[in-house]
Design a protein around this motif. Structure first.
Motif, PDB file in Angstrom:
ATOM      1  N   HIS A  10       0.940  -0.929   0.153  1.00 21.14           N
ATOM      2  CA  HIS A  10      -0.247  -0.468   0.475  1.00 21.14           C
ATOM      3  C   HIS A  10       0.424   0.967   0.596  1.00 21.14           C
ATOM      4  N   TYR A  11       1.955   1.190  -0.063  1.00 14.75           N
ATOM      5  CA  TYR A  11       3.207   2.350   0.016  1.00 14.75           C
ATOM      6  C   TYR A  11       3.760   2.438  -1.386  1.00 14.75           C
ATOM      7  N   PHE A  12       3.006   1.696  -2.574  1.00 12.31           N
ATOM      8  CA  PHE A  12       3.898   2.035  -3.864  1.00 12.31           C
ATOM      9  C   PHE A  12       2.814   3.297  -3.850  1.00 12.31           C
ATOM     10  N   ASN A  13       3.143   4.094  -5.346  1.00  9.09           N
ATOM     11  CA  ASN A  13       2.004   4.979  -5.387  1.00  9.09           C
ATOM     12  C   ASN A  13       0.721   4.529  -5.782  1.00  9.09           C
ATOM     13  N   GLU A  14       0.665   3.324  -7.120  1.00  4.07           N
ATOM     14  CA  GLU A  14      -0.249   2.683  -7.878  1.00  4.07           C
ATOM     15  C   GLU A  14      -1.886   2.381  -6.342  1.00  4.07           C
ATOM     16  N   TYR A  15      -1.346   1.809  -5.326  1.00  4.05           N
ATOM     17  CA  TYR A  15      -1.635   1.881  -4.010  1.00  4.05           C
ATOM     18  C   TYR A  15      -2.506   2.564  -3.509  1.00  4.05           C
ATOM     19  N   LYS A  16      -1.743   3.601  -3.192  1.00  2.26           N
ATOM     20  CA  LYS A  16      -2.167   4.478  -2.905  1.00  2.26           C
ATOM     21  C   LYS A  16      -3.041   5.485  -3.468  1.00  2.26           C
ATOM     22  N   LYS A  17      -3.082   5.830  -4.876  1.00  2.37           N
ATOM     23  CA  LYS A  17      -3.796   6.186  -5.584  1.00  2.37           C
ATOM     24  C   LYS A  17      -5.463   5.569  -5.402  1.00  2.37           C
ATOM     25  N   SER A  18      -4.671   4.096  -5.533  1.00  2.00           N
ATOM     26  CA  SER A  18      -6.015   3.352  -5.079  1.00  2.00           C
ATOM     27  C   SER A  18      -7.604   3.571  -3.708  1.00  2.00           C
ATOM     28  N   ASP A  19      -6.179   2.893  -2.380  1.00  3.26           N
ATOM     29  CA  ASP A  19      -6.699   3.401  -1.350  1.00  3.26           C
ATOM     30  C   ASP A  19      -7.404   4.651  -1.525  1.00  3.26           C
ATOM     31  N   CYS A  20      -6.810   5.635  -2.253  1.00  7.56           N
ATOM     32  CA  CYS A  20      -7.082   7.226  -1.863  1.00  7.56           C
ATOM     33  C   CYS A  20      -9.192   6.835  -2.531  1.00  7.56           C
ATOM     34  N   ILE A  21      -8.883   6.755  -3.681  1.00  7.76           N
ATOM     35  CA  ILE A  21     -10.173   6.682  -4.491  1.00  7.76           C
ATOM     36  C   ILE A  21     -11.439   6.067  -3.616  1.00  7.76           C
ATOM     37  N   ARG A  22     -11.026   4.690  -2.484  1.00  4.31           N
ATOM     38  CA  ARG A  22     -11.646   3.925  -2.017  1.00  4.31           C
ATOM     39  C   ARG A  22     -12.229   4.783  -0.731  1.00  4.31           C
ATOM     40  N   THR A  23     -11.039   5.385   0.105  1.00  5.41           N
ATOM     41  CA  THR A  23     -11.403   5.331   1.427  1.00  5.41           C
ATOM     42  C   THR A  23     -12.582   6.661   0.858  1.00  5.41           C
ATOM     43  N   GLU A  24     -11.964   8.278  -0.214  1.00  9.32           N
ATOM     44  CA  GLU A  24     -13.658   8.714  -0.804  1.00  9.32           C
ATOM     45  C   GLU A  24     -14.464   7.928  -0.571  1.00  9.32           C
ATOM     46  N   LYS A  25     -14.289   7.569  -1.859  1.00  4.74           N
ATOM     47  CA  LYS A  25     -15.535   6.499  -1.861  1.00  4.74           C
ATOM     48  C   LYS A  25     -17.033   6.142  -0.312  1.00  4.74           C
ATOM     49  N   LEU A  26     -16.267   5.372   0.411  1.00  9.99           N
ATOM     50  CA  LEU A  26     -16.722   4.671   1.493  1.00  9.99           C
ATOM     51  C   LEU A  26     -16.684   6.436   2.171  1.00  9.99           C
ATOM     52  N   ALA A  27     -16.110   7.023   2.312  1.00 15.86           N
ATOM     53  CA  ALA A  27     -16.548   8.420   3.049  1.00 15.86           C
ATOM     54  C   ALA A  27     -18.148   9.335   2.561  1.00 15.86           C
ATOM     55  N   ALA A  28     -17.845   9.204   0.967  1.00 16.50           N
ATOM     56  CA  ALA A  28     -19.218   9.318   0.155  1.00 16.50           C
ATOM     57  C   ALA A  28     -20.182   8.799   0.871  1.00 16.50           C
ATOM     58  N   GLU A  29     -20.464   7.425   1.887  1.00 18.23           N
ATOM     59  CA  GLU A  29     -21.647   6.599   2.716  1.00 18.23           C
ATOM     60  C   GLU A  29     -21.812   6.850   3.933  1.00 18.23           C
ATOM     61  N   ASN A  30     -21.025   8.420   3.784  1.00 21.67           N
ATOM     62  CA  ASN A  30     -20.704   8.738   5.632  1.00 21.67           C
ATOM     63  C   ASN A  30     -20.673   7.683   6.168  1.00 21.67           C
ATOM     64  N   LEU A  31     -19.370   7.071   5.535  1.00 21.01           N
ATOM     65  CA  LEU A  31     -18.389   5.735   6.282  1.00 21.01           C
ATOM     66  C   LEU A  31     -17.035   6.329   6.829  1.00 21.01           C
ATOM     67  N   VAL A  32     -16.949   6.484   7.920  1.00 26.31           N
ATOM     68  CA  VAL A  32     -15.096   6.777   8.443  1.00 26.31           C
ATOM     69  C   VAL A  32     -14.322   5.794   8.346  1.00 26.31           C
ATOM     70  N   VAL A  33     -12.860   6.093   7.160  1.00 28.91           N
ATOM     71  CA  VAL A  33     -12.233   4.957   6.788  1.00 28.91           C
ATOM     72  C   VAL A  33     -11.008   4.992   8.469  1.00 28.91           C
ATOM     73  N   ILE A  34     -10.851   4.081   8.376  1.00 30.88           N
ATOM     74  CA  ILE A  34      -9.136   4.184   9.129  1.00 30.88           C
ATOM     75  C   ILE A  34      -8.426   3.090   8.633  1.00 30.88           C
ATOM     76  N   ARG A  35      -7.116   3.483   8.448  1.00 30.75           N
ATOM     77  CA  ARG A  35      -6.128   2.904   7.824  1.00 30.75           C
ATOM     78  C   ARG A  35      -4.590   2.760   8.630  1.00 30.75           C
TER      79      ARG A  35
END
Ligand code: SF4
Length: 500
Positions: A92-117
């Motif tokens: 998850h520390y590689f750039n491609e993973y970081k980017k997809s983690d961010c997108i995933r976090t944003e989408k989950l946050a849009a569902e009113n969820l708090v995401v902690i990694r």
């Protein structure tokens, strides 16, 4: 099929009973993911197994593992707290993973969820700290804590005050900085702490926040901070669960210091990142790169300090919307609890002032765009804006700083530290002389400070017509309150001056 006390059907999902007796709304999910989720449940990683079997399975509020939400399968999910916990391996520390983690976090946050990694290595070296962190986030996200009175912006006093220590030492002077700070050496440090301990003894008070700001408090050997904290604990009533923050500069090796901070009861760190783009950091005179910022965050977590704030600057030399994106992605991927984002101001008397014609700075429109982008990105990733420059996970707002904006008492000790103490304002100058600065807490201050907050202030406090601002989208009504919108925050000085 529901029988007996069947919960009602609602658009977008159904209500179901949770293990602990509450009623929660079920999230929609992609049924095609179910076989994979089942297989992941059977084949958990060693870190997932540890967190599940040694903590989450028997946690009093129900967690589910490998839960399908939308198109994702999240590692752990607590419906009642609206919380997703993701464990990250080293990939998850590689750039491609970081980017997809961010997108995933944003989408989950849009569902009113708090995401902690949480990095897997934290499970190995700091399991107790991880459990405590999850416990704190759950508690702060549960409906009963959301129902607790929010900090008032109308001048009501909390019973307990905030205590601030100014530590005026730095390794070197950053070219944009106009704060009072001098180069650190051990003797000056000792003398300063001795003098500060004397001043501590001149006051009495009850505090639920302590903040070491600067300067660079982390430049001091931890024992010096410990002396201040011990003296304060001896002289004042400091709550057992006080929020105790120290500002840290990531250019220093913080591993051992973080352990010492945790040991003395410091439970929050504010890390001076300024930018996650090395070129920008170096232009700001910061010697540490992004790697050191990452190390600082991880050292804090390893020491058990999970409440972590990063500082970000907008409008710095060479910054573009794209490089700001990199910094915002970094903030999201680090899973911190708080962000302070400030616009660079070129102040007279700084190096940047002398070289301002040679600096390649984004123009005013670009800086405004950067601010609005920061607000939007942070809100979508679960760090909600609560003040003009501050963003936090639910329940992780800076309790100390909120006291400034809500006219609670705070006592500032140290050269150039300011106080609002029993209705009076005063500060210590650079010679450590106390200077009275009049009284405070009048309507003008209530408007000026209260409108910095997202929740705004009670309508009755403002006597002027604000309908034009509302029509233009610069202000909005929030129940009985009026507040600035993000666009209004960009013009806060002008709007506030017109209202007082
Ligand atoms: S570290 Fe902070 S206080 Fe010290 S010179 Fe740089 S900006 Fe100023």
């Amino acid at each position: 099929m529901f029988i007996g006390n069947a919960p009602p059907l609602v658009r977008g999902g159904v209500f179901a009973y949770s293990k602990d007796g509450g009623v929660v709304k079920m999230k929609q999910y992609n049924k095609n993911n179910i076989p994979l989720a089942k297989s992941l449940r059977k084949n958990m990683t060693p870190w997932e197994r540890k967190l599940w079997y040694e903590f989450l399975r028997s946690y009093p509020v129900r967690f589910q593992r490998q839960k399908c939400i939308g198109n994702f399968i999240v590692d752990f999910y607590c419906a009642k707290a609206g919380l997703v916990v993701e464990l990250d391996g080293s990939q998850h520390y590689f750039n491609e993973y970081k980017k997809s983690d961010c997108i995933r976090t944003e989408k989950l946050a849009a569902e009113n969820l708090v995401v902690i990694r949480i990095p897997n290595c934290e499970i190995d070296v700091n399991f107790e700290g991880v459990c405590e962190y999850i416990d704190n986030v759950v508690k702060s996200s549960l409906p009963q804590s959301a129902a607790q009175p929010a900090p008032s912006s109308e001048g009501a006093k909390n019973e307990q005050a905030g205590l601030y220590f100014h530590i005026p030492f730095c390794k070197s002077k950053c070219p944009y900085c106009d704060f009072y700070s001098v180069k650190y050496d051990e003797q000056s440090g000792e003398e300063y702490i001795n003098k500060t301990v004397e001043i501590i003894k001149q006051y009495q008070g009850s505090f639920d926040t302590v903040y070491f700001g600067g300067g660079t408090p982390s430049i001091l050997p931890p024992d010096m901070l410990r002396r201040l904290l011990d003296s304060a604990r001896e002289q004042y009533d400091i709550s057992d669960n006080a929020e105790i923050t120290v500002e840290c500069n990531p250019s220093l090796d913080l591993g051992e210091k973080m352990k010492a901070y945790a040991d003395m009861g410091i439970n929050r760190v504010s890390i001076g990142m300024q930018s996650a783009v090395d070129k920008e950091r170096f232009a700001l005179g910061r010697s540490a790169g992004r790697r050191q910022v990452e190390n600082a965050v991880n050292s804090a977590r390893r020491a058990g300090i999970m409440n972590i704030s990063l500082d970000l600057m907008l409008g710095v030399p060479n910054q573009t919307i794209d490089t700001l994106d990199e910094s915002l992605d970094f903030v999201t991927s680090m899973g911190v609890t708080h962000l302070s984002a400030y616009m660079l101001k070129i102040e007279e008397g700084t190096k940047f002032f002398d070289m301002k014609n040679r600096l390649v700075l984004p123009d005013e429109d670009e800086v405004c765009e950067m601010y609005l982008k920061t607000v939007d990105t942070m809100n979508r990733s679960g760090l909600t804006q609560y003040e003009i420059s501050n963003f936090a996970r639910n329940g992780m707002e800076s309790k100390h700083n909120i006291k400034y904006w809500t006219l609670c008492d705070y006592l500032g000790i140290g050269k150039s530290a300011h106080s609002f103490w029993h209705g009076k304002r005063f500060y210590y100058d650079r010679d450590y002389s106390k200077i009275n600065d009049g009284t405070g807490g009048d309507t003008e201050e209530r408007i000026m400070l209260g409108l910095r907050l997202n929740k705004g202030i009670n309508k009755s406090i403002i006597n002027k017509d604000i309908s034009q601002y509302i029509k233009c989208g610069l202000m909005c009504e929030r129940g009985d309150n009026v507040a600035l919108t993000p666009q209004g925050m960009l013009l806060s000085n002008t709007i506030i001056s017109s209202l007082i």
